[in-house]
Motif scaffolding. Structure first.
Motif, mmCIF file in Angstrom:
data_model
loop_
_atom_site.group_PDB
_atom_site.id
_atom_site.type_symbol
_atom_site.label_atom_id
_atom_site.label_comp_id
_atom_site.label_asym_id
_atom_site.label_seq_id
_atom_site.Cartn_x
_atom_site.Cartn_y
_atom_site.Cartn_z
ATOM 1 N N GLY A 167 0.827 -1.205 0.000
ATOM 2 C CA GLY A 167 0.000 0.000 0.000
ATOM 3 C C GLY A 167 0.857 1.249 0.000
ATOM 4 N N SER A 168 0.229 2.390 0.221
ATOM 5 C CA SER A 168 0.908 3.669 0.161
ATOM 6 C C SER A 168 1.946 3.800 1.283
ATOM 7 C CB SER A 168 -0.115 4.803 0.285
ATOM 8 O OG SER A 168 0.539 6.047 0.386
ATOM 9 N N PRO A 169 3.159 4.234 0.952
ATOM 10 C CA PRO A 169 4.194 4.402 1.989
ATOM 11 C C PRO A 169 3.801 5.396 3.078
ATOM 12 C CG PRO A 169 5.189 4.428 -0.196
ATOM 13 C CD PRO A 169 3.699 4.481 -0.400
ATOM 14 N N ASP A 170 2.961 6.377 2.748
ATOM 15 C CA ASP A 170 2.622 7.376 3.762
ATOM 16 C C ASP A 170 1.624 6.863 4.796
ATOM 17 O OD1 ASP A 170 0.265 7.360 2.336
ATOM 18 O OD2 ASP A 170 0.376 9.457 1.697
ATOM 19 N N GLN A 171 1.207 5.604 4.661
ATOM 20 C CA GLN A 171 0.307 4.994 5.643
ATOM 21 C C GLN A 171 0.947 3.790 6.336
ATOM 22 O OE1 GLN A 171 -2.853 6.029 6.645
ATOM 23 N NE2 GLN A 171 -2.242 7.866 5.528
ATOM 24 N N ILE A 172 2.245 3.602 6.142
ATOM 25 C CA ILE A 172 2.923 2.441 6.737
ATOM 26 C C ILE A 172 2.806 2.454 8.255
ATOM 27 C CG2 ILE A 172 5.230 1.513 7.241
ATOM 28 C CD1 ILE A 172 5.905 1.854 4.302
ATOM 29 N N VAL A 214 10.398 -7.387 12.537
ATOM 30 C CA VAL A 214 9.282 -6.639 11.956
ATOM 31 C C VAL A 214 9.714 -5.238 11.529
ATOM 32 C CG1 VAL A 214 6.949 -5.736 12.302
ATOM 33 C CG2 VAL A 214 7.591 -7.942 13.296
ATOM 34 N N PHE A 215 10.148 -4.431 12.485
ATOM 35 C CA PHE A 215 10.363 -3.021 12.181
ATOM 36 C C PHE A 215 11.646 -2.755 11.390
ATOM 37 C CE2 PHE A 215 7.513 -1.994 15.976
ATOM 38 C CZ PHE A 215 6.437 -1.705 15.151
ATOM 39 N N THR A 216 12.712 -3.491 11.659
ATOM 40 C CA THR A 216 13.944 -3.275 10.899
ATOM 41 C C THR A 216 13.748 -3.577 9.411
ATOM 42 O OG1 THR A 216 15.392 -3.607 12.802
ATOM 43 C CG2 THR A 216 16.361 -3.976 10.629
ATOM 44 N N PRO A 217 13.102 -4.686 9.029
ATOM 45 C CA PRO A 217 12.851 -4.905 7.601
ATOM 46 C C PRO A 217 11.974 -3.830 6.968
ATOM 47 C CG PRO A 217 12.600 -6.962 8.808
ATOM 48 C CD PRO A 217 12.736 -5.873 9.833
ATOM 49 N N ILE A 218 11.009 -3.296 7.727
ATOM 50 C CA ILE A 218 10.157 -2.235 7.184
ATOM 51 C C ILE A 218 10.988 -0.981 6.926
ATOM 52 C CG2 ILE A 218 8.254 -0.662 7.720
ATOM 53 C CD1 ILE A 218 6.941 -2.995 9.238
ATOM 54 N N ALA A 219 11.839 -0.604 7.876
ATOM 55 C CA ALA A 219 12.689 0.571 7.686
ATOM 56 C C ALA A 219 13.687 0.348 6.562
ATOM 57 C CB ALA A 219 13.418 0.901 8.985
ATOM 58 N N ALA A 220 14.225 -0.853 6.459
ATOM 59 C CA ALA A 220 15.180 -1.159 5.393
ATOM 60 C C ALA A 220 14.523 -1.064 4.020
ATOM 61 C CB ALA A 220 15.775 -2.547 5.600
ATOM 62 N N ALA A 221 13.252 -1.451 3.960
ATOM 63 C CA ALA A 221 12.526 -1.382 2.687
ATOM 64 C C ALA A 221 12.334 0.050 2.220
ATOM 65 C CB ALA A 221 11.169 -2.074 2.822
ATOM 66 N N GLN A 222 12.479 1.012 3.126
ATOM 67 C CA GLN A 222 12.381 2.431 2.755
ATOM 68 C C GLN A 222 13.739 2.987 2.325
ATOM 69 O OE1 GLN A 222 9.106 3.028 2.780
ATOM 70 N NE2 GLN A 222 9.117 0.997 3.757
ATOM 71 N N THR A 277 3.795 8.157 15.127
ATOM 72 C CA THR A 277 5.128 7.960 15.698
ATOM 73 C C THR A 277 5.892 6.908 14.911
ATOM 74 O OG1 THR A 277 4.315 8.545 17.898
ATOM 75 C CG2 THR A 277 6.378 7.320 17.785
ATOM 76 N N LEU A 278 5.218 5.797 14.585
ATOM 77 C CA LEU A 278 5.881 4.745 13.819
ATOM 78 C C LEU A 278 6.255 5.234 12.427
ATOM 79 C CD1 LEU A 278 3.736 1.610 14.810
ATOM 80 C CD2 LEU A 278 5.895 2.410 15.794
ATOM 81 N N GLN A 279 5.396 6.063 11.840
ATOM 82 C CA GLN A 279 5.699 6.632 10.519
ATOM 83 C C GLN A 279 6.991 7.449 10.579
ATOM 84 O OE1 GLN A 279 3.844 5.930 7.859
ATOM 85 N NE2 GLN A 279 4.800 7.269 6.345
ATOM 86 N N HIS A 280 7.137 8.224 11.630
ATOM 87 C CA HIS A 280 8.331 9.049 11.773
ATOM 88 C C HIS A 280 9.577 8.178 11.916
ATOM 89 C CE1 HIS A 280 10.975 12.296 12.918
ATOM 90 N NE2 HIS A 280 11.232 11.719 14.072
ATOM 91 N N TYR A 281 9.493 7.147 12.741
ATOM 92 C CA TYR A 281 10.657 6.307 12.982
ATOM 93 C C TYR A 281 11.008 5.434 11.784
ATOM 94 C CZ TYR A 281 10.582 7.403 18.001
ATOM 95 O OH TYR A 281 10.635 8.036 19.223
ATOM 96 N N LEU A 282 10.015 4.919 11.086
ATOM 97 C CA LEU A 282 10.254 3.912 10.052
ATOM 98 C C LEU A 282 10.385 4.473 8.643
ATOM 99 C CD1 LEU A 282 7.704 1.217 11.286
ATOM 100 C CD2 LEU A 282 10.191 1.194 11.611
ATOM 101 N N VAL A 283 9.717 5.587 8.363
ATOM 102 C CA VAL A 283 9.611 6.062 6.984
ATOM 103 C C VAL A 283 10.245 7.424 6.757
ATOM 104 C CG1 VAL A 283 8.005 6.586 5.097
ATOM 105 C CG2 VAL A 283 7.468 4.745 6.711
ATOM 106 N N ASP A 284 9.958 8.385 7.624
ATOM 107 C CA ASP A 284 10.387 9.768 7.393
ATOM 108 C C ASP A 284 11.903 9.891 7.311
ATOM 109 O OD1 ASP A 284 7.734 10.360 7.498
ATOM 110 O OD2 ASP A 284 7.789 11.362 9.456
ATOM 111 N N ALA A 285 12.360 10.857 6.550
ATOM 112 C CA ALA A 285 13.791 11.175 6.486
ATOM 113 C C ALA A 285 14.156 12.106 7.634
ATOM 114 C CB ALA A 285 14.109 11.847 5.145
ATOM 115 N N TRP A 286 15.218 11.780 8.345
ATOM 116 C CA TRP A 286 15.720 12.634 9.426
ATOM 117 C C TRP A 286 17.181 12.288 9.713
ATOM 118 C CZ3 TRP A 286 16.731 9.066 13.319
ATOM 119 C CH2 TRP A 286 15.876 7.946 13.415
#
Length: 199
Positions: free
Chosen positions: A86-91, A136-144, A190-199
Motif C-alpha cells: 500500500g501507500s508508503p505514507d500509511q505504513i 518486523v520493524f527493521t525490515p520495514i525501515a530497510a525497505a524504505q 510515531t511509527l511513521q516518523h521512525y520507520l519512513v520519514d527522512a531525518w
C-alpha cells in the motif's frame, strides 16, 4: 547374563516429543538471553537434537520464539508484507493497526504478553522487544532505503511496546480509557516518523 543395549552416540533423533523439547529449550534460552543473542544452533544444543530438526519443526527463529513464548503461530514475513503493501505514507498507521489487531486477543494470552515484558529474569523481559525490532520493524525501515534501519526498528519497537505497557500494565488513565482503534492514529504517526520519514 544379558547386557543392556549400548546407548546410541550423538544427538538423539526426532521422536514424538521432539517439537516440545525444542520449544522448552528455546523458551528457557530466550528468557535467559533475550532474542538477539540466541541462535537456532544454540537451541538445538540445549535440546540435545540435531540442528536440522529445529528447521524441520519450525520455519524460522521468529516462528519458534512465538510458539515457545506464547504458544501461538505468527507468520512474521507475511505480517511485514501486509504492512508494506500500500501507500508508503500509511505504513505507520498500518503497522499500529496490525499490531493492535493481533494484540486484541483473549485476556489469558494478553497476560502472557505482558508477563514477557515485565519478567525480571536476565534478558528475558527484552526478548519480545528485540524480536519485534529485528524481525518486523527493521525490515520495514530497510525497505524504505534507510541505512540506519536497525536503529529505527528499535525506536519503533520501544514506541509500540511502551504504549502497550502504559495502557495495560501501568494503566495511565487517559491512555487506558481509549480503545485500541483510537490509539492507532497517534501511535501510527510515531511509527511513521521512525520507520519512513527522512531525518
Amino acid at each position: 547374563m544379558t547386557t543392556a543395549p549400548a546407548r546410541p552416540r550423538g544427538r538423539r533423533p526426532g521422536h514424538d516429543d521432539t517439537r516440545g523439547t525444542i520449544r522448552e529449550a528455546a523458551a528457557d534460552l530466550f528468557a535467559a538471553e533475550g532474542y538477539d543473542r540466541v541462535s537456532l544452533r544454540a537451541i538445538a544444543r540445549a535440546a540435545d537434537v540435531d540442528p536440522a530438526l529445529v528447521h524441520h519443526y519450525f520455519d524460522s527463529k521468529a516462528d519458534l520464539y512465538c510458539e515457545a513464548a506464547f504458544d501461538t503461530r505468527w507468520d512474521v514475513d507475511e505480517f511485514v508484507r501486509d504492512i508494506l503493501h500500500g501507500s508508503p505514507d500509511q505504513i505507520g498507521r498500518r503497522a499500529a493497526k496490525a499490531f493492535f489487531d493481533r494484540w486484541d486477543v483473549d485476556e489469558a494470552q494478553r497476560s502472557d504478553y505482558l508477563g514477557s515484558l515485565t519478567r525480571d529474569a536476565g534478558r528475558g523481559r527484552h526478548a519480545l522487544t528485540e524480536m519485534i525490532a529485528r524481525e518486523v520493524f527493521t525490515p520495514i525501515a530497510a525497505a524504505q532505503g534507510h541505512s540506519n534501519a536497525p536503529y529505527r526498528g528499535q525506536l519503533a519497537a520501544s514506541a509500540l511496546l511502551g504504549m502497550m505497557v502504559a495502557r495495560n500494565q501501568v494503566e495511565l488513565p487517559l491512555v487506558s480509557s481509549l480503545s485500541l482503534r483510537s490509539l492507532a492514529t497517534p501511535l501510527g504517526a510515531t511509527l511513521q516518523h521512525y520507520l519512513v520519514d527522512a531525518w
